[in-house]
Design a protein around this motif. Structure first.
Motif, PDB file in Angstrom:
ATOM      1  N   GLY A   1      21.346  -3.994 -79.999  1.00 51.44           N
ATOM      2  CA  GLY A   1      21.761  -2.571 -79.924  1.00 51.44           C
ATOM      3  C   GLY A   1      21.264  -1.887 -79.531  1.00 51.44           C
ATOM      4  N   PRO A   2      21.004  -0.987 -79.653  1.00 47.91           N
ATOM      5  CA  PRO A   2      19.475   0.337 -78.958  1.00 47.91           C
ATOM      6  C   PRO A   2      19.109  -0.928 -78.192  1.00 47.91           C
ATOM      7  N   VAL A   3      19.088  -0.081 -76.541  1.00 50.73           N
ATOM      8  CA  VAL A   3      17.838  -0.246 -75.580  1.00 50.73           C
ATOM      9  C   VAL A   3      17.669   0.381 -74.974  1.00 50.73           C
ATOM     10  N   SER A   4      16.498   0.873 -75.716  1.00 57.05           N
ATOM     11  CA  SER A   4      15.597   1.896 -75.308  1.00 57.05           C
ATOM     12  C   SER A   4      15.393   1.740 -73.325  1.00 57.05           C
ATOM     13  N   ILE A   5      15.614   2.392 -72.928  1.00 61.15           N
ATOM     14  CA  ILE A   5      15.489   2.811 -71.496  1.00 61.15           C
ATOM     15  C   ILE A   5      13.723   2.632 -70.739  1.00 61.15           C
ATOM     16  N   GLU A   6      12.943   2.791 -71.959  1.00 57.24           N
ATOM     17  CA  GLU A   6      11.504   1.993 -71.890  1.00 57.24           C
ATOM     18  C   GLU A   6      11.687   0.483 -71.389  1.00 57.24           C
ATOM     19  N   SER A   7      13.055  -0.260 -71.778  1.00 50.08           N
ATOM     20  CA  SER A   7      11.725  -1.788 -71.790  1.00 50.08           C
ATOM     21  C   SER A   7      12.241  -2.322 -70.624  1.00 50.08           C
ATOM     22  N   PHE A   8      12.539  -0.668 -69.089  1.00 47.60           N
ATOM     23  CA  PHE A   8      12.943  -1.247 -67.826  1.00 47.60           C
ATOM     24  C   PHE A   8      11.679  -1.354 -67.645  1.00 47.60           C
ATOM     25  N   ARG A   9      10.489  -0.918 -67.566  1.00 44.67           N
ATOM     26  CA  ARG A   9      10.006  -0.599 -67.597  1.00 44.67           C
ATOM     27  C   ARG A   9       8.917  -1.889 -66.227  1.00 44.67           C
ATOM     28  N   GLY A  10       8.565  -0.983 -65.271  1.00 44.52           N
ATOM     29  CA  GLY A  10       8.130  -2.231 -64.080  1.00 44.52           C
ATOM     30  C   GLY A  10       8.395  -3.222 -63.873  1.00 44.52           C
ATOM     31  N   LEU A  11      10.449  -3.389 -64.179  1.00 45.30           N
ATOM     32  CA  LEU A  11      11.481  -4.113 -64.107  1.00 45.30           C
ATOM     33  C   LEU A  11      10.522  -4.561 -62.362  1.00 45.30           C
ATOM     34  N   GLY A  12      10.672  -3.543 -62.025  1.00 43.84           N
ATOM     35  CA  GLY A  12      10.820  -3.527 -59.869  1.00 43.84           C
ATOM     36  C   GLY A  12      10.044  -4.754 -59.474  1.00 43.84           C
ATOM     37  N   LYS A  13       8.707  -4.993 -60.627  1.00 41.50           N
ATOM     38  CA  LYS A  13       7.551  -5.621 -60.225  1.00 41.50           C
ATOM     39  C   LYS A  13       7.805  -7.015 -60.953  1.00 41.50           C
TER      40      LYS A  13
ATOM     41  N   ALA B   1      27.902  19.164 -60.289  1.00 41.90           N
ATOM     42  CA  ALA B   1      27.274  18.138 -61.232  1.00 41.90           C
ATOM     43  C   ALA B   1      26.802  16.492 -61.229  1.00 41.90           C
ATOM     44  N   SER B   2      27.633  16.400 -60.455  1.00 39.02           N
ATOM     45  CA  SER B   2      27.126  14.708 -59.601  1.00 39.02           C
ATOM     46  C   SER B   2      25.545  14.874 -59.177  1.00 39.02           C
ATOM     47  N   VAL B   3      25.106  15.958 -58.581  1.00 32.33           N
ATOM     48  CA  VAL B   3      23.593  16.530 -58.620  1.00 32.33           C
ATOM     49  C   VAL B   3      22.378  16.172 -59.593  1.00 32.33           C
ATOM     50  N   ALA B   4      23.303  16.621 -60.970  1.00 31.32           N
ATOM     51  CA  ALA B   4      22.661  16.689 -62.179  1.00 31.32           C
ATOM     52  C   ALA B   4      22.825  15.100 -62.697  1.00 31.32           C
ATOM     53  N   GLY B   5      23.515  14.502 -62.153  1.00 28.83           N
ATOM     54  CA  GLY B   5      23.744  13.114 -62.583  1.00 28.83           C
ATOM     55  C   GLY B   5      22.190  12.564 -62.139  1.00 28.83           C
ATOM     56  N   LEU B   6      21.890  12.690 -61.169  1.00 26.81           N
ATOM     57  CA  LEU B   6      20.754  12.003 -60.753  1.00 26.81           C
ATOM     58  C   LEU B   6      19.365  12.279 -61.738  1.00 26.81           C
ATOM     59  N   PHE B   7      19.504  13.179 -61.647  1.00 24.23           N
ATOM     60  CA  PHE B   7      18.462  13.245 -63.306  1.00 24.23           C
ATOM     61  C   PHE B   7      18.429  12.188 -63.688  1.00 24.23           C
ATOM     62  N   PHE B   8      19.652  11.476 -64.207  1.00 21.67           N
ATOM     63  CA  PHE B   8      19.150  10.336 -65.490  1.00 21.67           C
ATOM     64  C   PHE B   8      19.355   9.104 -64.271  1.00 21.67           C
ATOM     65  N   TYR B   9      20.343   9.430 -63.604  1.00 18.18           N
ATOM     66  CA  TYR B   9      20.344   7.650 -63.210  1.00 18.18           C
ATOM     67  C   TYR B   9      18.802   7.800 -62.034  1.00 18.18           C
ATOM     68  N   LEU B  10      18.303   8.499 -61.301  1.00 16.97           N
ATOM     69  CA  LEU B  10      16.927   8.038 -60.876  1.00 16.97           C
ATOM     70  C   LEU B  10      16.383   7.935 -62.081  1.00 16.97           C
ATOM     71  N   ARG B  11      16.527   8.712 -63.248  1.00 12.22           N
ATOM     72  CA  ARG B  11      15.795   7.801 -64.172  1.00 12.22           C
ATOM     73  C   ARG B  11      14.983   6.243 -64.471  1.00 12.22           C
ATOM     74  N   ILE B  12      16.372   5.569 -64.039  1.00 12.10           N
ATOM     75  CA  ILE B  12      16.194   4.093 -64.521  1.00 12.10           C
ATOM     76  C   ILE B  12      15.869   3.891 -63.771  1.00 12.10           C
ATOM     77  N   ILE B  13      15.545   4.833 -62.102  1.00 14.09           N
ATOM     78  CA  ILE B  13      15.049   3.463 -61.588  1.00 14.09           C
ATOM     79  C   ILE B  13      13.736   4.136 -60.772  1.00 14.09           C
ATOM     80  N   VAL B  14      13.402   4.814 -61.641  1.00 15.50           N
ATOM     81  CA  VAL B  14      11.806   5.739 -61.891  1.00 15.50           C
ATOM     82  C   VAL B  14      11.066   4.435 -62.606  1.00 15.50           C
ATOM     83  N   VAL B  15      11.860   4.506 -64.029  1.00 13.89           N
ATOM     84  CA  VAL B  15      11.445   3.554 -64.950  1.00 13.89           C
ATOM     85  C   VAL B  15      10.806   2.470 -63.948  1.00 13.89           C
ATOM     86  N   ALA B  16      12.186   2.074 -63.523  1.00 13.58           N
ATOM     87  CA  ALA B  16      12.321   0.527 -63.612  1.00 13.58           C
ATOM     88  C   ALA B  16      10.740   0.393 -61.958  1.00 13.58           C
TER      89      ALA B  16
END
Lengths: 106, 525, 495, 625
Positions: free
Chosen positions: C369-381, C431-446
């Protein structure tokens, strides 16, 4: 043949339908019980039916009646699914109040 | 004809793929192979500089329409304005790869990022299609974002996001303006077209021109960056790994100044003449302001970052002064700044690897423990200060001399940046390198051969361009002239003549000295 | 009613047969999900082929209408109900691709469901049939039926994970709001019928014909009808302010279901909206276009703003979907000058979103169900390939060049600018620039953060194919958009 | 030979580059020798090239080297005319001597080769300055000598004071360069070129005393003031004494600091038509001369006396060129180069022999210990004091005479010059008497000794010139004036008054000088005038606290402004705004989520209101109402 020629009769039916629709909508928005809300939706659909039939009669076309049939069928299908969902909720939570269903928000 | 430019831009792409395909077991090959591959674009760029026809105009033009209904396509070419930016880009990448020997974490991704970055930057400088330009302009953000975010230092996340969002914010206006430009030209061209040369032919109302001018200007001003849109830069520079800082300062910022010339000046001549002074004003404020701020920075990398803001101000001033000398100076200053500031960032990277601190206060007396290092550093400092004989001088000098005629007051203020640069850079040098060496810095090892090998080519070019800039100036002269002539043709602007010529033209003999009309005292008035 | 042409409804038939087939196979041949997969795959495949066939036939002999009758007196008993045109054919192809991808990507969920898996698959096929019906319907009643077919199945799909808390809440909310929206929609149809005497989009007695032939001094009822139809469809594509169900439903429903839910309905609703508004109510373009523009603006603002605050990935994607609904509404406006832009946006967004949600099923589990963004932490590695895929999808949704998302925005905004909606373009881009805040956040976490979790290898073939395909499409169409654009340019509706 | 004049620059440059890379390998004595030989070679090349000029009527010749900055109308080429020839000879000649001296002085220094690298670099830079044929090339040399000066002042960079002094010199010079640069802008805007040919060739088209030429010349003066350490930018020069003594002699006495004088003389075409600027130049010069002479009196450090003395003497030169007596100015430049270099080298020898002691009150009675240093310095002392027939007399006297001869307000300047002459004689005598006469006052353990031959040889050579160089331009036989004539051919140049006046003036100045010497003698030798041991005149010694004043009025406020710009405006203001926008978006986002209550009925209400709004919009727009 325009609307204004027919205004008197069809207008009354449509006004009634609009009233019903509004009652349904307000019911949906004010009642907590999922079953009552569901009934409100049915009321709204029926007001739609009324409109179809009334207008169809005035315009001497079968389209209105046919539409009504379809709406009824769809409403029936909705009833099935809707009741099933309500039952499922009730089973789990022993309540049919939608206000309890607010875990997910934000 | 052989598609030289497609080849040039394609090489880094191929390199990125090759790097990605090197098996994990042979990862010791990554760096050498990457370095070798990065020499290929440099060779192509060298060939281009060598064979460039000094008569100017776009050369090696390729044009393939790729999206017919919007007339977007691979339209590229290099003229005297972009030639040396291409060369600078191709030159700085092998250096950056050499400077990345200490990267151990996810090296493959790092190198792929570098090559993608190279593709993007090269693309920006050759694109003659607005959408193509925009694509490259934006693509550059991605690898840089990763480089700062993954291989940066402690506050890297903040810096990376700030960098990306801030610059993308500017790009949003750029894209709107590009679209509006194409839509406006639609009726005249009878099609939507994003071809630069076609759009440049279409006149537009001065209101629209003003809007679009500023739409483009915001994007470029952020990229340059101009005061007060500069605060992403110190953060990005400080947090980025060495190669990132070098490339950021060396070529990425130049995309903004290049954009000003290629698009603002050409597409919106009327607005350029009308509002150029405001951009120049911001540039000059930036020169002085950033110099002041740099003076008291406790972090050496931040200091150099602010010095970039200050130096880039000269470039923008030169561009909007619209004289042959000033614009030429601006362009050559782009190259020069890339070399000298690049060198400074490389040097800071080398010392950071040894001490893991960027605080000026932590250093002191390095000149006695690391003579070679301090020698190179001082060399770079003086290149940056604009010492004659080194490249920084040529650009600054031409910009200042040339800009006076258009903006006398601004130029005088800008010239004070020359003094301030000496203050902050030499003061920093004094604190870091002179005096008795502190305990922590007693046992530092001087530069190793690899590091010297990184610096020598830059130093060589710094001297070469400083002493004999003519080949560079020759190659850009006709194209710069063409830009200014274009503005003269489409607006009431006339490039300033020299007072004496003017005096002679209205034939006021020197003897009739008291006739005040014959005496024009200050610059262009 | 002699020669019934099956081709116009071939796709629906194929899916229905497929749905029944899956159930039959489940009942008769056993519980192996492999068997259902074959049947469902065949149905989708046949559906795709039929769409292609439709395209070819339309190309050879033009568009046609089907399924209508006339009474003995010559009055229309029912006008033609279905249109066969390239518009519907392309919609079918996109839908089939999306459904196929969603099913492949979330097949793990089907497996998790055990014997009930077959019902799940069948419901998805039925829902897809309804969606395509929405696209091809030539009559508002037909559209309503398609809409309900799709929706009712979706209500069930949303609540399919009975044993998980939240799933029922999800279904209940979806059902109540969906029914409400359907009621509003059909009431709108009724009012249009009252005003024009027709529910048909085509033919001699169509709405358009009536409007063309009659000046409307007082179009109040018609306008209310148009407004309600608009609201009903906007609800389906989760445009603000009719979007609030979406985050809760996405979060509660199993991830595997969300992939289909969030994309298919959008495709259908947007396509249907274009057909209804342009074919049915083109005379009122000036009126409804502004309403659409305002809904678009609101969606973009609300979706972007709210998405920034999310910490749950699926909620964030839901809100980003709201913002994208806004962009899609711009595409609807832009369809006036460039229909291919609308198709391109629709197709690429849908594929990217399915790809992204498939990644989520891999990382967080298909039935989560719920999927925390945190579950993507360190995915890049942990899993560089998955992380790279995330980056591609996020950049695409953010509209960064090199991805299909950028081209989509470019063509849509250019067309919107041509249509005179420059203010909307400016707003959307900022607005799509503001949208970067959350799209990038996933990449940052990952990418930018380390984690001590074990590796998450991408071992399953299904998600592998789905993600790989989605990445290929996202990057491929980002670099060679003409592949789709040239194709989509021909995908015009029957006029 | 003139065609090969580029070798004059190239040889020391080659030396600098070569020693930079190979210095360490070449090692101690040889690197110094190579550097010295290269400069000597340069000197002889210049000498041979200058030979035709000695015959007179030498117009000058341009030597094209390479194309450089075409859009500024500038090539990299050299101008070989009498003025530049003379300067080249001084630079290479004195430079060669100081190189020789340096090989002894720097003996044993750990960075011996590096020292000669820098010295060679300086020679090359200075030659670019004087030989360039455009303002652009002059500016190049101008900046490069600044670099060499920076490097050499902070040669012993481990000493924080040396490092700070180097930086200070460079920065203060840059302030002057700021003016120079603006002058170049106006010159370019006016003439369309920076080459001397164009500028001076068209200077007559400017209005005499007009705003343009006045602005140009005043701004050039700003540059000259910086480089030549005149009021108010002289503050770097005393600090520059932190450098090794040969550096002080070469750069901060004989050559580099005279660049300002050279620049004004070179731009004579412009200055001569800008009377206001010329007046300013002379006034600045006179005031500096007096001011620095006063400060020199209070110094205890032998090198600082000489530093202020240099500033003061440069003031004389400015007076001269301000009075359009360009030849006189250049003449004083020449003689000053000899005697001041000699003084510095002598002082260096003293310091060397005293193991680094620089306080004159800790010297005394060195006459016997260092006879050569003493003897040569006596010559210089007499020369600078203006005692005939030593070199300084002729040049200083010519300046004073011409200034007087211009009449009017110039007489006041002459008076200032005269007072300065008295002060000069006094403080130089004080230096000599304190150092060489009287009782030994040196600290224990110091054994003063004569310096090695490499150091004394230059002293002797310079002493010869300090004594005799004045003879090249006496009123009886103005050879230098003839030599330089072509350089100032078309310019109105001031000349010394005719008749009896010069003789009277000369007599007065000699008397004044003798008076100064006499006072000093009675004070420091016979002690007939009251003097306390180790006298301290704090105010004067600190140079009237000008450094402090600059520190408090410019440096500290500047730093405060920079700090507030960096840590308040930039961090909190500009960047605060950026982060504020980000924060505002986040807060907006949080606020937006409030609407998402989780309550399905509230969702329904929102939808319903939305629908009503859409319908209302359509109805209003559609004109239904």
């Amino acid at each position: 043949m325009t609307m204004s020629d027919l205004a008197v009769t069809a207008g009354w039916y449509m006004a009634l339908a609009a009233l019903l629709f509004s009652i349904g909508a307000i019911g949906l928005l004010t009642r907590r019980n999922a079953l009552v809300m569901f009934m409100s939706i049915e009321l709204m659909l029926n007001s739609v039916n009324l409109t179809f039939v009334a207008v169809g009669k005035e315009l001497r076309t079968l389209e209105g009646q046919i539409a009504t049939l379809f709406v009824m069928v769809v409403a029936a299908a909705e009833v099935t699914i809707g009741l099933a969902i309500i039952v499922a909720v009730f089973r789990r939570r022993a309540t049919a109040s939608v206000d309890e269903l607010s875990e997910m928000k934000g | 004809m052989f598609p030289v430019l497609a080849f040039l831009v394609g090489l880094p792409v191929v390199a990125a793929i090759v790097i990605a395909l090197i098996p994990k077991s042979r990862s010791e090959l990554l760096l050498p192979v990457a370095f070798g591959l990065s020499l290929l674009p440099l060779a192509v760029a060298g060939y281009m500089v060598w064979t460039f026809n000094t008569a100017g105009g776009f050369q090696w033009v390729e044009s393939t329409i790729w999206l017919q209904q919007l007339r977007i396509g691979w339209t590229v070419g290099v003229d005297g304005i972009s030639l040396f930016l291409v060369a600078l880009t191709a030159f700085l990448f092998p250096i950056s790869i050499l400077a990345s020997a200490n990267i151990s974490d996810r090296l493959r991704g790092y190198l792929v990022s570098l090559f993608v970055l190279e593709t993007g930057v090269l693309g920006v400088f050759i694109a003659l299609d607005l959408v193509l330009f925009f694509v490259f302009f934006e693509i550059v953000l991605i690898p840089m974002f990763f480089m700062i975010g993954i291989w940066g230092s402690s506050n890297r996340r903040y810096a990376a996001i700030k960098f990306f969002v801030y610059t993308a914010f500017g790009s949003a206006f750029l894209l709107v303006s590009i679209i509006a430009l194409a839509v406006n030209a639609g009726p005249a061209l009878q099609t939507i077209s994003f071809q630069w040369n076609e759009l440049a032919q279409v006149p537009m109302t001065s209101t629209l021109q003003t809007w679009l001018f500023f739409g483009f200007a915001i994007a470029f001003a952020i990229k340059v960056p101009l005061f007060p849109l500069h605060t992403w830069l110190p953060d990005a520079h400080t947090e980025a790994p060495t190669a990132g800082s070098v490339l950021l300062a060396g070529v990425l910022l130049k995309m903004g100044t290049y954009g000003f010339i290629r698009f603002n000046l050409i597409l919106f001549p009327e607005a350029t003449v009308k509002y150029g002074k405001w951009i120049a004003l911001l540039a000059v404020i930036g020169i002085v302001y950033a110099a002041l701020v740099a003076t008291v920075q406790p972090d050496i990398k931040r200091l150099v970052a602010y010095s970039s803001v200050s130096h880039l101000g000269f470039i923008v001033l030169g561009i909007f002064a619209l004289t042959l000398t000033s614009v030429q100076g601006g362009i050559i200053q782009m190259v020069n700044h890339g070399l000298s500031t690049g060198a400074l960032f490389l040097l800071i990277g080398m010392i950071y690897e040894r001490t893991h601190t960027r605080k000026i206060a932590d250093y002191g007396g390095l000149a006695s423990t690391m003579p070679i290092f301090s020698g190179f550093f001082l060399f770079a400092v003086f290149a940056s200060v604009g010492l004659p004989g080194l490249n920084g001088f040529i650009g600054e000098f031409m910009v200042l001399i040339g800009s006076w005629q258009t903006f006398p007051v601004l130029t005088v203020v800008a010239a004070s940046g020359v003094v301030l640069a000496a203050v902050y850079l030499l003061w920093a040098y004094e604190r870091v390198f002179t005096g008795p060496p502190g305990k922590a810095n007693k046992d530092l090892e001087d530069l190793n051969p690899r590091e010297i090998a990184i610096l020598v080519p830059i130093a060589f070019l710094i001297v070469l361009l400083g002493v004999y800039p003519k080949p560079v100036l020759d190659r850009m002269e006709n194209d710069v002239n063409a830009v200014i002539s274009r503005i003269e043709q489409s607006t009431s602007y006339e490039r300033p003549t020299f007072d004496l010529e003017g005096q002679l033209r209205i034939s006021v003999p020197a003897e009739q000295g008291n006739n005040s009309s014959g005496e024009s005292s200050e610059g262009s008035e | 009613m002699g020669n019934i042409a099956f081709l116009p409804i071939g796709l629906e038939v194929a899916l229905l047969v497929g749905a029944i087939g899956v159930l039959m196979v489940a009942v008769t041949m056993g519980r192996s999900s492999r068997d259902w997969a074959v049947v469902a795959g065949a149905a989708i495949g046949v559906g795709f082929v039929i769409s292609v066939r439709q395209w070819v036939v339309v190309g050879e002999s033009g568009t046609q209408l089907a399924f209508g009758t006339k009474g003995a007196d010559g009055l229309a008993v029912a006008n033609q109900m279905v249109a066969m045109d390239k518009f519907g054919a392309l919609g079918g192809m996109i839908l089939m691709v999306v459904v196929g991808l969603a099913l492949i990507g979330s097949w793990q969920m089907v497996k998790d469901l055990g014997s009930r898996g077959a019902e799940f698959v069948a419901l998805i096929l039925l829902s897809a049939a309804g969606m395509h019906m929405m696209i091809v319907s030539a009559n508002l009643i037909m559209l309503f039926i398609g809409l309900e077919t799709a929706s009712i199945a979706l209500y069930v799909i949303a609540g399919f994970l009975r044993n998980r808390r939240g799933s029922d809440e999800s279904a209940m909310k979806y059902f109540l709001m969906g029914s409400f929206a359907s009621a509003l929609f059909i009431y709108g149809v009724a009012l249009v019928f009252a005003a024009t005497g027709s529910t048909s989009l085509y033919g001699s007695t169509s709405i358009g014909q009536f409007l063309a032939g009659n000046a409307m001094p007082n179009p109040g009822i018609l306008l209310i009808g148009i407004g309600l139809i608009l609201v009903g469809l906007a609800f389906k594509m989760s445009a603000a302010p009719f979007h609030q169900w979406a985050p809760d439903v996405y979060q509660g429903a199993g991830t595997g279901a969300v992939a289909f839910m969030s994309t298919g309905v959008k495709v259908a609703a947007v396509a249907a909206m274009v057909r209804v508004l342009y074919i049915g109510f083109f005379q009122f373009y000036d009126d409804w276009s502004m309403a659409v523009a305002l809904i678009a603006a609101l969606s973009i603002l609300v979706g972007t703003a709210t998405a920034i605050a999310q910490s749950d990935l699926k909620r964030m994607l839901a809100y980003s979907g709201v913002a994208h609904a806004g962009f899609l509404l711009i595409a609807v406006l832009a369809a006036r000058v460039s229909l291919d832009a609308m198709w391109f946006y629709l197709a690429t967004y849908a594929v990217s979103l399915v790809g992204m949600l498939t990644v989520v099923t891999v990382v967080a589990g298909a039935s989560a169900g719920p999927v925390s963004i945190e579950s993507f932490r360190g995915l890049g590695k942990r899993s560089p390939m998955l992380a790279a895929a995330i980056a591609v999808f996020m950049f695409s949704m953010a509209g960064i060049p090199g991805t299909s998302g950028f081209v989509a925005k470019l063509v849509v905004f250019t067309a919107a600018d041509l249509s005179g909606f420059r203010w909307l373009v400016v707003l959307a881009l900022v607005a799509s620039v503001a949208g970067l805040f959350f799209y990038l956040r996933i990449i940052v976490v990952a990418f930018f953060e380390d984690s001590d979790t074990e590796e998450t290898p991408l071992t399953l073939t299904g998600p592998r194919i789905a993600i790989g395909f989605a990445v290929a499409v996202t990057v491929g169409l980002g670099l060679w958009p003409t592949l789709l654009l040239d194709f989509a340019r021909e995908a015009l509706p029957h006029l | 030979m003139v065609d090969l004049i580029w070798l004059v620059i190239a040889l020391p440059l080659l030396g600098a580059v070569g020693l930079l890379f190979l210095g360490k390998r070449i090692g101690e004595p040889n690197s110094g020798r190579i550097a010295t030989l290269l400069v000597i070679a340069s000197f002889f090349i210049a000498l041979i090239a200058a030979l035709p000029a000695f015959g007179g009527d030498f117009e000058g010749e341009n030597i094209f080297l390479f194309e450089w900055l075409p859009s500024l109308g500038v090539n990299f080429s050299l101008l070989w005319d009498p003025l530049s020839a003379m300067m080249t000879l001084v630079v290479t000649g004195v430079g060669a001597l100081i190189h020789i001296y340096g090989t002894g002085y720097m003996d044993g220094d750990s960075r011996y080769p590096r020292f000669f690298t820098y010295l060679n670099l300086f020679i090359a830079s200075m030659l670019i300055l004087v030989l360039g044929d455009s303002f652009a090339t002059m500016f190049v040399g101008w900046e490069l000598v600044g670099l060499s000066s920076y490097l050499l002042i902070s040669f012993w960079f481990e000493k924080p004071s040396a490092a700070a002094a180097g930086k200070k010199a460079f920065v203060v010079n840059r302030i002057g360069d700021f003016g120079f640069l603006i002058a170049l802008m106006i010159i370019f805007a006016t003439f369309g070129s920076l080459s001397y040919d164009t500028v001076f060739g068209n200077a007559d088209k400017l209005q005499v005393g007009g705003a343009t030429v006045t602005a140009i010349t005043l701004l050039l003066l700003v540059g000259a003031v910086g480089k030549s350490a005149q009021l108010p930018l002289y503050v770097w020069l005393p600090d520059a004494m932190e450098g090794p003594t040969p550096v002080s002699a070469l750069i901060h006495a004989a050559t580099m600091v005279t660049a300002g004088v050279y620049m004004i003389a070179r731009s004579a075409s412009l200055f001569s038509i800008a009377p206001v600027s010329s007046g300013v130049v002379a006034t600045v010069g006179a005031l500096t001369a007096l001011f620095a002479a006063i400060i020199a009196i209070g110094q205890r450090d032998i090198k600082r006396v000489l530093a202020y003395s240099t500033i003061s003497q440069l003031g004389y030169m400015f007076m001269a060129v301000g009075a359009t007596a360009y030849v006189a100015g250049v003449f004083h430049l020449l003689t000053h180069a000899f005697f001041k270099a000699l003084l510095f080298l002598g002082a260096g020898a003293v310091i060397h022999g005293m193991h680094g002691e620089q306080d004159m009150w800790k010297m005394g009675g060195l006459r016997k210990k260092m006879p050569i240093a003493f003897g040569t310095m006596v010559v210089a002392w007499l020369a600078i004091s203006g005692i005939p027939p030593f070199a300084g007399f002729w040049s200083k006297d010519e300046i004073l005479a011409i200034t007087y001869g211009k009449g009017g307000a110039w007489v006041a300047l002459w008076a200032v010059g005269l007072v300065t002459a008295a002060l000069t004689a006094f403080y130089m005598s004080r230096l000599m008497f304190l150092t060489f006469w009287g009782e030994p006052r040196w600290d224990d353990g110091i054994e003063p000794h004569e310096s090695p031959r490499s150091m004394t040889l230059p002293l002797v050579v310079l002493a010869v010139f300090a004594a005799g160089a004045g003879l090249i331009n006496t009123p009886f036989r103005p050879s230098l004036e003839h030599f330089l004539e072509p350089a100032f051919a078309f310019i109105k140049v001031a000349h010394a008054p005719e008749g009896i006046t010069p003789w009277v003036l000369a007599g007065v100045s000699v008397l004044v000088a003798l008076g100064g010497i006499a006072v000093a003698y009675r004070r420091y030798v016979t002690r007939t005038l009251p003097v306390e041991e180790g006298e301290r005149w704090d105010l004067v010694e600190n140079g009237f606290g000008v450094d402090d004043l600059y520190g408090r009025t410019i440096v500290l406020p500047g730093k405060a402004v920079a700090e507030s710009a960096a840590f308040t405006v930039d961090a909190k203001g500009v960047d605060g705004l950026v982060n504020g926008v980000g924060g505002a978006v986040k807060r907006l986002a949080d606020a937006a989520t409030v609407l998402q209550t989780g309550q399905v009925r509230s969702y329904g209400t929102t939808m319903f209101l939305g629908a009503v709004a859409v319908i209302a919009w359509l109805l209003i727009r559609g004109g239904a109402f």
